[in-house]
Design a protein around this motif. Sequence first.
Motif, PDB file in Angstrom:
ATOM      1  N   LEU A 122     101.684  92.540  33.301  1.00 40.55           N
ATOM      2  CA  LEU A 122     102.675  91.473  33.208  1.00 40.55           C
ATOM      3  C   LEU A 122     102.462  90.417  34.293  1.00 40.55           C
ATOM      4  CD1 LEU A 122     105.899  93.534  32.391  1.00 40.55           C
ATOM      5  CD2 LEU A 122     104.577  92.085  30.840  1.00 40.55           C
ATOM      6  N   GLU A 123     102.060  90.837  35.485  1.00 40.27           N
ATOM      7  CA  GLU A 123     101.792  89.861  36.548  1.00 40.27           C
ATOM      8  C   GLU A 123     100.594  88.986  36.196  1.00 40.27           C
ATOM      9  OE1 GLU A 123     101.344  92.118  40.125  1.00 40.27           O
ATOM     10  OE2 GLU A 123     103.490  92.030  40.599  1.00 40.27           O
ATOM     11  N   SER A 124      99.581  89.575  35.600  1.00 40.68           N
ATOM     12  CA  SER A 124      98.419  88.764  35.194  1.00 40.68           C
ATOM     13  C   SER A 124      98.813  87.786  34.093  1.00 40.68           C
ATOM     14  CB  SER A 124      97.267  89.659  34.750  1.00 40.68           C
ATOM     15  OG  SER A 124      97.602  90.355  33.566  1.00 40.68           O
ATOM     16  N   GLN A 125      99.687  88.213  33.150  1.00 41.10           N
ATOM     17  CA  GLN A 125     100.172  87.297  32.111  1.00 41.10           C
ATOM     18  C   GLN A 125     100.994  86.165  32.730  1.00 41.10           C
ATOM     19  OE1 GLN A 125     102.348  89.675  29.303  1.00 41.10           O
ATOM     20  NE2 GLN A 125     100.508  90.463  28.296  1.00 41.10           N
ATOM     21  N   LEU A 126     101.838  86.504  33.698  1.00 40.07           N
ATOM     22  CA  LEU A 126     102.647  85.482  34.368  1.00 40.07           C
ATOM     23  C   LEU A 126     101.755  84.479  35.088  1.00 40.07           C
ATOM     24  CD1 LEU A 126     105.436  84.421  35.352  1.00 40.07           C
ATOM     25  CD2 LEU A 126     105.176  85.948  37.312  1.00 40.07           C
ATOM     26  N   ASN A 127     100.742  84.953  35.763  1.00 42.53           N
ATOM     27  CA  ASN A 127      99.833  84.052  36.471  1.00 42.53           C
ATOM     28  C   ASN A 127      99.108  83.124  35.501  1.00 42.53           C
ATOM     29  OD1 ASN A 127     100.497  85.039  38.991  1.00 42.53           O
ATOM     30  ND2 ASN A 127      98.860  86.564  38.991  1.00 42.53           N
ATOM     31  N   SER A 128      98.665  83.679  34.358  1.00 40.56           N
ATOM     32  CA  SER A 128      97.975  82.823  33.378  1.00 40.56           C
ATOM     33  C   SER A 128      98.938  81.795  32.775  1.00 40.56           C
ATOM     34  CB  SER A 128      97.327  83.659  32.286  1.00 40.56           C
ATOM     35  OG  SER A 128      98.319  84.306  31.503  1.00 40.56           O
ATOM     36  N   MET A 129     100.200  82.186  32.504  1.00 39.64           N
ATOM     37  CA  MET A 129     101.194  81.238  31.976  1.00 39.64           C
ATOM     38  C   MET A 129     101.512  80.147  32.997  1.00 39.64           C
ATOM     39  SD  MET A 129     103.937  83.599  30.018  1.00 39.64           S
ATOM     40  CE  MET A 129     103.687  84.166  28.375  1.00 39.64           C
TER      41      MET A 129
END
Length: 185
Positions: A122-129
């Motif tokens: 989820l943190e990697s998804q947040l960073n990409s968003m």
Amino acid sequence: MANTGRRRVNSNRTEIHTYVDGSTARQVHVRRSAEQNQTPVSEKRRIRQSASAQGNGRQKRAVQHRPLSREQLARNRANARSMGLGYVLFLTAACLLTMFLCVRYLSMKSTLTAQNDKIEILESQLNSMQADNDAYYNQVQSSVTLEDIKEAALGYGMYYASESQIEYYSVDESSYLRQYQDVPE
């Protein structure tokens, strides 16, 4: 304090008793090494008994143990080796509790590991968003300039203010006004 030594000669051995007058120092027994080698066990036992008697200040009786029979020794060993029902139940309960706690610990540890993996995803998804959002914002900022806004506003019927639309006002000395820069005349 003076050291005095007394020598007493017996038929088999010579003992030297050394002590200090007026002190509580114990007597030191000095024996020849040849005599110690002749009967070491009985001498050691006699020394232990005399030392314990001197330590307490009064003569103690030597505790004599009578030898146990072979049957009594076998019974004592069997009793020491045997386990009662209560002890077996206690050990079983302790083992089961330990096993339960170990299984519970492992399950909690695996749950924690799974949650940590999910958090990382989820943190990697947040960073990409956030990176995508910043890219879109910079694209919008760079695509629109003030000249484009002015032309669009004039195209939709907006116009510059005329002198009749501007109103002037005067400020009394008692009122409060915060001025951040000079007003052009």
